[in-house]
Scaffold this active site. Structure first.
Site, PDB file in Angstrom:
ATOM      1  N   GLY A  17       0.858  -1.303  -0.080  1.00  0.00           N
ATOM      2  CA  GLY A  17      -0.026  -0.140   0.057  1.00  0.00           C
ATOM      3  C   GLY A  17       1.021   1.132  -0.014  1.00  0.00           C
ATOM      4  O   GLY A  17       1.784   1.306   0.622  1.00  0.00           O
ATOM      5  N   ARG A  78       1.359  -5.370  -5.085  1.00  0.00           N
ATOM      6  CA  ARG A  78       1.345  -6.313  -4.244  1.00  0.00           C
ATOM      7  C   ARG A  78       1.512  -7.352  -5.028  1.00  0.00           C
ATOM      8  O   ARG A  78       0.556  -7.952  -5.926  1.00  0.00           O
ATOM      9  CB  ARG A  78       0.238  -6.616  -3.455  1.00  0.00           C
ATOM     10  CG  ARG A  78      -0.092  -5.413  -2.065  1.00  0.00           C
ATOM     11  CD  ARG A  78      -0.893  -5.689  -1.101  1.00  0.00           C
ATOM     12  NE  ARG A  78      -1.126  -4.873  -0.224  1.00  0.00           N
ATOM     13  CZ  ARG A  78      -1.960  -3.835  -0.277  1.00  0.00           C
ATOM     14  NH1 ARG A  78      -2.909  -3.429  -1.244  1.00  0.00           N
ATOM     15  NH2 ARG A  78      -2.126  -2.907   0.614  1.00  0.00           N
ATOM     16  N   ASP A 109       5.362  -4.357   6.415  1.00  0.00           N
ATOM     17  CA  ASP A 109       5.797  -5.745   6.572  1.00  0.00           C
ATOM     18  C   ASP A 109       5.982  -6.799   5.636  1.00  0.00           C
ATOM     19  O   ASP A 109       6.870  -7.673   5.436  1.00  0.00           O
ATOM     20  CB  ASP A 109       5.100  -6.155   7.864  1.00  0.00           C
ATOM     21  CG  ASP A 109       3.630  -6.671   7.658  1.00  0.00           C
ATOM     22  OD1 ASP A 109       3.011  -5.911   6.813  1.00  0.00           O
ATOM     23  OD2 ASP A 109       2.970  -7.438   8.304  1.00  0.00           O
ATOM     24  N   THR A 132       4.045   2.786   5.759  1.00  0.00           N
ATOM     25  CA  THR A 132       2.996   2.441   5.911  1.00  0.00           C
ATOM     26  C   THR A 132       2.048   3.429   6.835  1.00  0.00           C
ATOM     27  O   THR A 132       2.462   4.000   7.784  1.00  0.00           O
ATOM     28  CB  THR A 132       2.849   1.054   6.415  1.00  0.00           C
ATOM     29  OG1 THR A 132       1.310   0.966   6.983  1.00  0.00           O
ATOM     30  CG2 THR A 132       3.820   0.924   7.963  1.00  0.00           C
ATOM     31  N   ASP A 134      -0.321   2.649   8.543  1.00  0.00           N
ATOM     32  CA  ASP A 134      -0.974   2.040   9.669  1.00  0.00           C
ATOM     33  C   ASP A 134       0.019   2.128  10.832  1.00  0.00           C
ATOM     34  O   ASP A 134      -0.602   1.617  12.105  1.00  0.00           O
ATOM     35  CB  ASP A 134      -1.064   0.478   9.317  1.00  0.00           C
ATOM     36  CG  ASP A 134      -2.255   0.308   8.526  1.00  0.00           C
ATOM     37  OD1 ASP A 134      -3.026   1.258   8.280  1.00  0.00           O
ATOM     38  OD2 ASP A 134      -2.819  -0.819   7.965  1.00  0.00           O
ATOM     39  N   ASP A 136       2.293  -0.337  11.596  1.00  0.00           N
ATOM     40  CA  ASP A 136       2.252  -1.625  12.231  1.00  0.00           C
ATOM     41  C   ASP A 136       3.499  -2.470  12.232  1.00  0.00           C
ATOM     42  O   ASP A 136       3.596  -3.565  12.053  1.00  0.00           O
ATOM     43  CB  ASP A 136       1.121  -2.370  11.747  1.00  0.00           C
ATOM     44  CG  ASP A 136       1.025  -2.565  10.356  1.00  0.00           C
ATOM     45  OD1 ASP A 136       1.905  -1.838   9.589  1.00  0.00           O
ATOM     46  OD2 ASP A 136       0.243  -3.333   9.710  1.00  0.00           O
ATOM     47  N   ARG A 178      -5.877  -2.308   9.333  1.00  0.00           N
ATOM     48  CA  ARG A 178      -6.430  -3.595   9.157  1.00  0.00           C
ATOM     49  C   ARG A 178      -6.073  -4.458  10.331  1.00  0.00           C
ATOM     50  O   ARG A 178      -6.626  -5.183  10.770  1.00  0.00           O
ATOM     51  CB  ARG A 178      -5.528  -4.425   7.894  1.00  0.00           C
ATOM     52  CG  ARG A 178      -6.103  -5.577   7.460  1.00  0.00           C
ATOM     53  CD  ARG A 178      -5.797  -5.991   6.300  1.00  0.00           C
ATOM     54  NE  ARG A 178      -4.383  -5.539   5.782  1.00  0.00           N
ATOM     55  CZ  ARG A 178      -3.947  -5.469   4.738  1.00  0.00           C
ATOM     56  NH1 ARG A 178      -4.632  -5.571   3.378  1.00  0.00           N
ATOM     57  NH2 ARG A 178      -2.661  -4.933   4.220  1.00  0.00           N
TER      58      ARG A 178
END
Ligand code: F6P
Length: 329
Positions: A17, A78, A109, A132, A134, A136, A178
């Site tokens: 992403g 991806r 990741d 990212t 996110d 994460d 997510r």
């Protein structure tokens, strides 16, 4: 880890992403390569582009005027094929064909996990840059794009609050994330949300409904619930359905912010982080480091082995969660 011989050229790709600030990082990589006397190759569409040989030599002027732009000039994808032995073999053939000595990988990741396998199999030096929205990943206090995404969500929720107040409505706002609730947590706190539901904490829907009930009783008519898409209840739709089912007389609306959070001009924080890490990644490769991710921890650039990066994320502390309840009275 250390690379064996001296590296003469570097390939750079963006994968997974996209996140605001990727372009600023690509710019920093290209300009740093020039400084260290390295040739630099742009690889379009991440690992998929590498497999297909979508590779071109870059010069410093190719990255002029991109620092402030969202998205990625290298495009992203991806790639399922890259996860197969055949795909990796094709990618390796392209690396050899273009005489690319090392890779700089911009992504989350999934991007770094791909690199670990690739490196182990073909012994290609690689340094990662955490990109990212996110946040994460461990190995960097912030990831490139997170600050911009939170600011985007915050501005959107501020606007939603205006209309919620005008109509005395309950609003459920779903933000991205997510597997991680950092966008929800930070945008929710910044907007004074009444509730914040995140994957890191088991959501007790009865408690969520009780808080709405309490607000109603004391005539607090606006109630904003920020939900991370990955919340185990099923995201914003599941939450708003539950609120409507319990309080059919309330005016409830659902707003899913979606991909608006992935775009836009990066904030100053993301531009600075991207510039620092782009430079740090090239410097690391020039100094012989490999299979590490460059990150900033407590204000200092640190290198974390890929194997440690992919393990998880920084826990959201209990006092942070308690604070939300205290402040949203
Ligand atoms: O970049 C991470 C993320 O924003 C997740 O929060 C989200 O679930 C996902 O990307 C969606 O990505 P896409 O629509 O590109 O598949």
């Amino acid at each position: 880890m250390e690379t064996k011989g001296k590296i003469r050229s570097i390939g750079v790709l963006t994968s997974g992403g996209d996140s605001p600030g990727m372009n600023a990082a690509v710019r920093a990589v290209v300009r740093s390569c020039t400084y260290f006397g390295l040739d630099v190759y742009g690889i379009r569409r991440g690992y998929q582009g590498l497999i297909e040989g979508d590779v071109f030599k870059m010069k410093t002027t190719d990255v002029s005027g991109i620092l402030q732009r969202g998205g990625t000039i290298l495009k992203t994808a991806r790639s399922k094929e890259f996860m197969t032995p055949e795909g990796m073999r094709k990618a390796y053939d392209e690396v050899t064909k273009h005489q690319i000595g090392a890779l700089v990988l911009l992504g989350g990741d999934g991007t770094l996990r791909g690199a670990t396998k690739f490196f182990e199999t073909y012994n290609i030096p690689a340094v990662g840059i955490p990109c990212t929205i996110d946040k994460d990943l461990v190995g960097s206090d912030y990831t490139i794009g997170f600050d911009t995404a939170v600011n985007t969500a915050m501005e959107a929720i501020d606007k939603i609050k205006d209309t919620a107040e005008a109509h005395d409505r309950v609003f459920v706002v779903e933000v991205m994330g997510r597997d991680a609730g950092y966008i929800a947590l930070n945008s929710g706190i910044a907007c004074g949300a009444e509730d914040i539901l995140i994957p890191e904490e088991i959501t007790n829907m009865e408690e969520v409904l009780y808080r709405i009930y309490s607000d109603e009783r004391r005539k607090k008519t606006v109630h904003i619930i920020v939900v991370a898409e990955g919340d185990e209840l099923g995201g914003g739709k599941a939450v708003s359905d539950a609120v409507i089912a319990r309080f059919p007389w309330l005016d409830v609306r659902l707003c899913i912010l979606g991909h608006i959070q992935r775009g836009g001009s990066p904030t100053f924080a993301d531009r600075v982080l991207a510039s620092r890490l782009g430079y740090a990644a090239v410097k690391a490769l020039a100094e012989g480091k490999t299979q590490v991710m460059a990150g900033v921890i407590n204000g200092v650039v640190e290198y974390t082995p890929f194997a440690n990066v992919i393990k998880g994320s920084t826990p959201i502390t209990a006092d942070m969660l308690e604070m939300i309840r205290v402040l949203s009275v």
